[in-house]
Design a protein around this motif. Sequence first.
Motif, mmCIF file in Angstrom:
data_model
loop_
_atom_site.group_PDB
_atom_site.id
_atom_site.type_symbol
_atom_site.label_atom_id
_atom_site.label_comp_id
_atom_site.label_asym_id
_atom_site.label_seq_id
_atom_site.Cartn_x
_atom_site.Cartn_y
_atom_site.Cartn_z
ATOM 1 N N LEU A 205 0.730 -1.214 0.126
ATOM 2 C CA LEU A 205 0.034 0.090 -0.165
ATOM 3 C C LEU A 205 0.804 1.434 -0.036
ATOM 4 C CD1 LEU A 205 -3.197 0.117 -0.047
ATOM 5 C CD2 LEU A 205 -2.316 -2.067 0.581
ATOM 6 N N SER A 209 0.414 4.067 -2.950
ATOM 7 C CA SER A 209 0.133 5.685 -2.513
ATOM 8 C C SER A 209 1.142 6.516 -3.327
ATOM 9 C CB SER A 209 0.344 5.860 -1.006
ATOM 10 O OG SER A 209 1.496 5.757 -0.874
ATOM 11 N N VAL A 212 -0.336 6.393 -6.909
ATOM 12 C CA VAL A 212 -1.421 7.324 -6.874
ATOM 13 C C VAL A 212 -1.161 8.799 -7.208
ATOM 14 C CG1 VAL A 212 -3.483 8.496 -5.725
ATOM 15 C CG2 VAL A 212 -3.066 5.871 -5.683
ATOM 16 N N ARG A 366 -3.176 14.566 1.968
ATOM 17 C CA ARG A 366 -2.762 13.329 1.320
ATOM 18 C C ARG A 366 -2.142 12.484 2.495
ATOM 19 N NH1 ARG A 366 2.659 12.083 -0.410
ATOM 20 N NH2 ARG A 366 3.271 13.823 0.272
ATOM 21 N N ALA A 369 -4.467 10.445 4.156
ATOM 22 C CA ALA A 369 -4.959 9.310 3.301
ATOM 23 C C ALA A 369 -4.105 8.364 3.391
ATOM 24 C CB ALA A 369 -5.489 10.000 1.920
ATOM 25 N N MET A 370 -2.828 8.354 3.087
ATOM 26 C CA MET A 370 -1.958 7.557 3.142
ATOM 27 C C MET A 370 -1.957 6.576 4.411
ATOM 28 S SD MET A 370 1.970 7.411 2.337
ATOM 29 C CE MET A 370 2.450 8.382 3.567
ATOM 30 N N ALA A 373 -5.238 4.386 4.554
ATOM 31 C CA ALA A 373 -5.037 3.385 3.514
ATOM 32 C C ALA A 373 -4.133 2.167 4.237
ATOM 33 C CB ALA A 373 -4.490 3.629 2.189
#
Length: 573
Positions: A205, A209, A212, A366, A369-370, A373
């Motif tokens: 993940l 990231s 993304v 950001r 969000a990481m 995740a």
Amino acid sequence: MGTDQQHRADRGDVLLAFAFALLLGLAWAARDWGNLSALHLPDTDDAMRLQQIRDWLSGQAFADVRQHRLAGGLAMHWSRLPDLVPAAIITLLRPLIGLHAAEVAAVVAWPLALFGAALALVAVITRKLAPEAARTAIIVAGVAYPVTTLFAPGRIDHHGLQIVFVLVAVRALLAAPGWVSGIVAGVATGASLIVGMEMAPVLSLVSLSVWVGWWLGRGGANGQLAGLGAGLSGSIALGATIFATTDWGYTACDSFTSTVWMAAQIGAVAPLVLGLATPLLGTKSLRAAASLMIGGIVALPLLPIAHACANPYGAVDPLVARLWLDHVGEAQSLFVAPFAAAVAYAGLLVAGIAATLWQLRRGPERGWAMLLALQLAALAVACFELRGVYAGVILGTPALAVAIGEARARGALWLAGAWLGSAGMLYPIAAQAFAPTGTPSAACNPQAALAALPTGTVMAPIDVGAYAIAAGPHRMIAAPYHRNNVGNAAMYRFFLGTPGAAQAIAARWRVDYVLLCPGDFGEVDRATTRDPHRLLSHLRADNAPGWLSPIATASGAKLWRVAPRLREAPRAD
């Protein structure tokens, strides 16, 4: 905040983190000093890690990580990388304070150093996202059960080191996107894979990231993506040169083997190629199409590997899986674990996910969000194995620290609630209040029972093996390692078979001693263990067959010597 102020704040965070780690660590060490000073370490893996280091320092080849006193020589699923620092501490201190004291110093100092590093990284990550909460995050992470158990004095197994590598990768990706941050994240990812496979799902993940950000066209993301691939490829290549073992070709994905090396090298191609090709991919659509094409090309050779690695315990003997592996706490699914264990392991992870979601609700940052995740990835892993929660728990502490700061402004009740929800140590305590308390088993010290005996081969329950190997010179047949199919299966068939079948197994393995504690085999159902025809029932009733002679012991363990004629019998093919 100016640059000088930022540097002073960062230095203050690091000093506070190591001071807090030292304070907690010394308190934990004082509490458990009786065991630590005797080198009776918290977990079987810690004991076996210490013995692996001893074997290396005593002349066993660096590339040979087999345990030659287990089941005739077992290829361990471990790397030498986590051995380096404890071995260095022992080597440096041994001439000054003696071997035993040097080993005690190593098993105390190394986990505490990792603990300080982990807390410092949490503070640095939090200061990047919410500067006012950095110091609070140190405290929250310091009591973030269950991840803190990985840093307790004596915990020299590799999991704490893996957590530190994950935090390094996360911190790198919070920096300005570019080649440097990508390379650091790639090297940290590669180092974690060299140590072991446990963090692979979470680290995947981390890589996603980066992709993304590149797909969205964020400035510098092309260099970061290419740097990630280069860092991963280079670290894995160097790792293969230094840490390839004598069992490098072992066909498994449970450690740093040639299979894992090949998969990681192939996987590193995609981010490297995509990052370098960015000038030709000016739109999101082109970047998406290129990703699908490169991903498909890379995935083809990985499919057979992925299929073989989907179930790392698939090769475990069904009998051993049913009687042992299914009862290992960390290896259980969140859905089948006892209620108390599920709450203790996942309680703080869920609280951290909720706090991170709250931060995202306030704005699509950001970094948050990481972190979210990665926490969700950890929760997904925990649905298969509880050990997946560790990384997710510590990555939730920045958001929990921010929540405490926000609660402080709302009043004392809100603040108390925020601290209670963020105190990981409270979750296992609360869970136990709703779980039945088992009856404690009688005191039993297998190592003390074996200490006075001449060196021999011991048939004992599975959890005795690692501690007994670390405590003395004996050879063991069973130990809690999934690769030890033959030895573990032989042990269960010995105790749960008839005396005649057990006699044949004892002859085949040339067993010298048989050991049993009163609480052993409690994980096996009563119908199985109380069958009067099984050897276990005979031993519990002090009705051992004639080929077993009892040995008196004051350790609480039952001990028998096997008849010499069985030990001298030729091995069966």
